[in-house]
Design a protein around this motif. Structure first.
Motif, PDB file in Angstrom:
ATOM      1  N   LEU A   3       0.911  -0.952   0.170  1.00 54.65           N
ATOM      2  CA  LEU A   3      -0.290  -0.133   0.420  1.00 54.65           C
ATOM      3  C   LEU A   3       0.878   1.728  -0.077  1.00 54.65           C
ATOM      4  O   LEU A   3       1.616   0.911   0.894  1.00 54.65           O
ATOM      5  CB  LEU A   3      -0.992  -0.357   1.101  1.00 54.65           C
ATOM      6  N   LYS A   4       0.055   2.598  -0.900  1.00 56.05           N
ATOM      7  CA  LYS A   4       0.763   3.009  -0.691  1.00 56.05           C
ATOM      8  C   LYS A   4       0.003   4.870  -0.242  1.00 56.05           C
ATOM      9  O   LYS A   4      -1.484   5.028   0.181  1.00 56.05           O
ATOM     10  CB  LYS A   4       0.814   3.670  -2.244  1.00 56.05           C
ATOM     11  N   PRO A   5       0.649   5.889   0.180  1.00 51.83           N
ATOM     12  CA  PRO A   5      -0.102   6.601   0.774  1.00 51.83           C
ATOM     13  C   PRO A   5      -1.769   7.304  -0.713  1.00 51.83           C
ATOM     14  O   PRO A   5      -1.994   7.896  -0.653  1.00 51.83           O
ATOM     15  CB  PRO A   5       0.673   8.339   0.827  1.00 51.83           C
ATOM     16  N   GLU A   6      -0.789   7.195  -1.831  1.00 49.36           N
ATOM     17  CA  GLU A   6      -2.116   7.651  -2.718  1.00 49.36           C
ATOM     18  C   GLU A   6      -3.099   6.569  -2.133  1.00 49.36           C
ATOM     19  O   GLU A   6      -3.704   7.154  -3.067  1.00 49.36           O
ATOM     20  CB  GLU A   6      -1.564   7.396  -3.799  1.00 49.36           C
ATOM     21  N   ASP A   7      -2.766   5.602  -1.973  1.00 50.48           N
ATOM     22  CA  ASP A   7      -4.264   4.389  -2.036  1.00 50.48           C
ATOM     23  C   ASP A   7      -5.362   5.138  -0.877  1.00 50.48           C
ATOM     24  O   ASP A   7      -6.546   4.366  -0.493  1.00 50.48           O
ATOM     25  CB  ASP A   7      -4.211   3.133  -1.510  1.00 50.48           C
ATOM     26  N   THR A   8      -4.519   5.755  -0.493  1.00 51.87           N
ATOM     27  CA  THR A   8      -5.769   6.457   0.737  1.00 51.87           C
ATOM     28  C   THR A   8      -6.942   7.130  -0.065  1.00 51.87           C
ATOM     29  O   THR A   8      -7.369   7.767  -0.800  1.00 51.87           O
ATOM     30  CB  THR A   8      -5.258   7.694   1.983  1.00 51.87           C
ATOM     31  N   ALA A   9      -8.303   6.340   0.940  1.00 53.69           N
ATOM     32  CA  ALA A   9      -9.277   6.792   0.400  1.00 53.69           C
ATOM     33  C   ALA A   9     -11.128   5.999   1.460  1.00 53.69           C
ATOM     34  O   ALA A   9     -10.192   4.759   1.463  1.00 53.69           O
ATOM     35  CB  ALA A   9      -9.433   6.135  -1.290  1.00 53.69           C
ATOM     36  N   VAL A  10     -11.752   6.228   0.878  1.00 60.19           N
ATOM     37  CA  VAL A  10     -12.908   5.049   1.065  1.00 60.19           C
ATOM     38  C   VAL A  10     -12.841   4.777   0.066  1.00 60.19           C
ATOM     39  O   VAL A  10     -13.328   5.263  -0.604  1.00 60.19           O
ATOM     40  CB  VAL A  10     -14.287   6.038   1.439  1.00 60.19           C
ATOM     41  N   TYR A  11     -13.628   3.648   0.458  1.00 58.90           N
ATOM     42  CA  TYR A  11     -13.613   2.105  -0.806  1.00 58.90           C
ATOM     43  C   TYR A  11     -15.118   1.960  -0.560  1.00 58.90           C
ATOM     44  O   TYR A  11     -15.329   1.229   0.348  1.00 58.90           O
ATOM     45  CB  TYR A  11     -12.195   1.076   0.030  1.00 58.90           C
ATOM     46  N   TYR A  12     -15.113   2.246  -1.592  1.00 57.71           N
ATOM     47  CA  TYR A  12     -16.980   1.199  -1.673  1.00 57.71           C
ATOM     48  C   TYR A  12     -16.907  -0.044  -2.858  1.00 57.71           C
ATOM     49  O   TYR A  12     -16.257  -0.159  -3.414  1.00 57.71           O
ATOM     50  CB  TYR A  12     -17.797   2.088  -2.903  1.00 57.71           C
ATOM     51  N   CYS A  13     -17.468  -0.755  -1.857  1.00 58.12           N
ATOM     52  CA  CYS A  13     -18.029  -2.198  -2.883  1.00 58.12           C
ATOM     53  C   CYS A  13     -19.335  -1.893  -3.507  1.00 58.12           C
ATOM     54  O   CYS A  13     -20.682  -1.295  -3.408  1.00 58.12           O
ATOM     55  CB  CYS A  13     -17.989  -3.447  -1.824  1.00 58.12           C
ATOM     56  N   ALA A  14     -19.190  -2.740  -5.090  1.00 56.50           N
ATOM     57  CA  ALA A  14     -20.552  -2.495  -5.170  1.00 56.50           C
ATOM     58  C   ALA A  14     -20.748  -3.544  -6.628  1.00 56.50           C
ATOM     59  O   ALA A  14     -20.185  -4.163  -6.487  1.00 56.50           O
ATOM     60  CB  ALA A  14     -20.497  -1.447  -6.549  1.00 56.50           C
ATOM     61  N   ALA A  15     -22.240  -3.816  -6.333  1.00 53.74           N
ATOM     62  CA  ALA A  15     -23.238  -4.823  -7.263  1.00 53.74           C
ATOM     63  C   ALA A  15     -23.762  -4.368  -8.435  1.00 53.74           C
ATOM     64  O   ALA A  15     -24.227  -4.291  -8.344  1.00 53.74           O
ATOM     65  CB  ALA A  15     -23.443  -5.757  -6.716  1.00 53.74           C
ATOM     66  N   ASP A  16     -23.800  -5.118  -9.628  1.00 51.65           N
ATOM     67  CA  ASP A  16     -24.742  -5.341 -10.636  1.00 51.65           C
ATOM     68  C   ASP A  16     -25.580  -5.765 -10.431  1.00 51.65           C
ATOM     69  O   ASP A  16     -26.149  -6.911  -9.994  1.00 51.65           O
ATOM     70  CB  ASP A  16     -23.400  -5.438 -11.899  1.00 51.65           C
ATOM     71  N   ALA A  17     -26.797  -5.129 -10.667  1.00 51.00           N
ATOM     72  CA  ALA A  17     -27.876  -5.798 -10.101  1.00 51.00           C
ATOM     73  C   ALA A  17     -28.944  -6.753 -11.783  1.00 51.00           C
ATOM     74  O   ALA A  17     -29.241  -7.524 -11.831  1.00 51.00           O
ATOM     75  CB  ALA A  17     -29.618  -4.606 -10.870  1.00 51.00           C
ATOM     76  N   THR A  18     -27.928  -6.517 -12.814  1.00 51.13           N
ATOM     77  CA  THR A  18     -28.766  -7.041 -14.256  1.00 51.13           C
ATOM     78  C   THR A  18     -27.429  -8.649 -14.570  1.00 51.13           C
ATOM     79  O   THR A  18     -26.740  -8.348 -13.738  1.00 51.13           O
ATOM     80  CB  THR A  18     -28.339  -6.507 -15.140  1.00 51.13           C
ATOM     81  N   ASN A  19     -27.747  -9.684 -15.053  1.00 54.77           N
ATOM     82  CA  ASN A  19     -27.412 -11.318 -15.015  1.00 54.77           C
ATOM     83  C   ASN A  19     -26.151 -10.405 -15.985  1.00 54.77           C
ATOM     84  O   ASN A  19     -26.433 -10.767 -17.259  1.00 54.77           O
ATOM     85  CB  ASN A  19     -28.617 -11.877 -15.446  1.00 54.77           C
ATOM     86  N   THR A  20     -24.761 -10.657 -15.308  1.00 54.22           N
ATOM     87  CA  THR A  20     -23.912 -10.054 -16.805  1.00 54.22           C
ATOM     88  C   THR A  20     -23.124 -11.146 -17.010  1.00 54.22           C
ATOM     89  O   THR A  20     -21.749 -11.583 -17.092  1.00 54.22           O
ATOM     90  CB  THR A  20     -22.372  -9.176 -15.395  1.00 54.22           C
ATOM     91  N   ARG A  21     -23.570 -12.648 -16.825  1.00 50.81           N
ATOM     92  CA  ARG A  21     -23.050 -13.979 -17.124  1.00 50.81           C
ATOM     93  C   ARG A  21     -22.216 -13.685 -18.487  1.00 50.81           C
ATOM     94  O   ARG A  21     -21.336 -14.718 -18.526  1.00 50.81           O
ATOM     95  CB  ARG A  21     -23.918 -14.562 -17.154  1.00 50.81           C
ATOM     96  N   TYR A  22     -22.786 -13.733 -19.391  1.00 47.66           N
ATOM     97  CA  TYR A  22     -22.017 -12.529 -20.640  1.00 47.66           C
ATOM     98  C   TYR A  22     -22.214 -11.824 -20.607  1.00 47.66           C
ATOM     99  O   TYR A  22     -21.267 -11.566 -22.415  1.00 47.66           O
ATOM    100  CB  TYR A  22     -23.593 -13.408 -22.032  1.00 47.66           C
ATOM    101  N   ARG A  23     -21.335 -10.995 -20.062  1.00 46.99           N
ATOM    102  CA  ARG A  23     -21.263  -9.597 -20.503  1.00 46.99           C
ATOM    103  C   ARG A  23     -19.797 -10.315 -21.118  1.00 46.99           C
ATOM    104  O   ARG A  23     -18.871 -10.293 -20.379  1.00 46.99           O
ATOM    105  CB  ARG A  23     -21.055  -8.844 -19.089  1.00 46.99           C
ATOM    106  N   SER A  24     -19.112  -9.319 -22.031  1.00 43.99           N
ATOM    107  CA  SER A  24     -17.670  -9.344 -22.540  1.00 43.99           C
ATOM    108  C   SER A  24     -16.585  -8.380 -22.127  1.00 43.99           C
ATOM    109  O   SER A  24     -15.778  -8.151 -22.817  1.00 43.99           O
ATOM    110  CB  SER A  24     -17.548  -9.982 -23.809  1.00 43.99           C
TER     111      SER A  24
END
Length: 130
Positions: free
Chosen positions: A85-106
Motif C-alpha cells: 500500500l502507498k499513501p496515494e491509496d488513501t480513500a474511502v473504498y466502496y463495493c458495488a454490485a450490478d443488478a443485471t445478469n452479467t454472465r455473458y458480458r464481454s
C-alpha cells in the motif's frame, strides 16, 4: 438489499489490508461486482472488478500487481486484498454490485464504469501513512 463493506483501517506504507463486502438480501452469483474508491475532493474511481464466476478480473493501472479482487459466491462475499500500500491509496473504498445478469458480458467498460453498478456499500476508510 445491503452491501456491507469492512476491513479498512490505518496502515503504514508497504503494508497490507484485506477488505470484505458481504451482500445481504439477495445473491449476486450471476452479477459483476467491483470496488471503487474516493479520495477527499475527488471523484469516485474504479479500482477492480470481477465477473460472475471470479474467472475474469479487471484492475485500474494504479493497483495492478498490488491488489487482488476475488469473490466467494457460496458466502455471497466480495474481497479486495491490498498489498504494498502507498499513501496515494488513501480513500474511502466502496463495493458495488450490478443488478443485471452479467454472465455473458464481454466488454470491459461494463465492468469498469461506475454507472454499471446499481447497489453500493457504505464505504470503508483506508488510510496509508508514509
Amino acid at each position: 438489499v445491503q452491501l456491507q463493506a469492512s476491513g479498512g483501517g490505518l496502515v503504514q506504507a508497504g503494508g497490507s489490508l484485506r477488505l470484505s463486502c458481504a451482500a445481504h438480501g439477495r445473491t449476486f452469483n450471476n452479477n459483476a461486482m467491483g470496488w471503487f474508491r474516493q479520495a477527499p475532493g475527488k471523484e469516485r474511481d474504479f479500482v477492480a472488478a470481477v465477473n460472475w464466476s471470479g474467472g475474469a478480473t479487471y484492475y485500474a493501472d494504479s493497483v495492478k500487481g498490488r491488489f487482488t479482487i476475488s469473490r466467494d459466491n457460496a458466502k455471497n462475499t466480495l474481497y479486495l486484498q491490498m498489498n504494498s500500500l502507498k499513501p496515494e491509496d488513501t480513500a474511502v473504498y466502496y463495493c458495488a454490485a450490478d443488478a443485471t445478469n452479467t454472465r455473458y458480458r464481454s466488454n470491459t467498460s461494463g465492468y469498469t464504469n461506475k454507472r454499471s453498478y446499481d447497489f453500493w456499500g457504505q464505504g470503508t476508510l483506508v488510510t496509508v501513512s508514509s
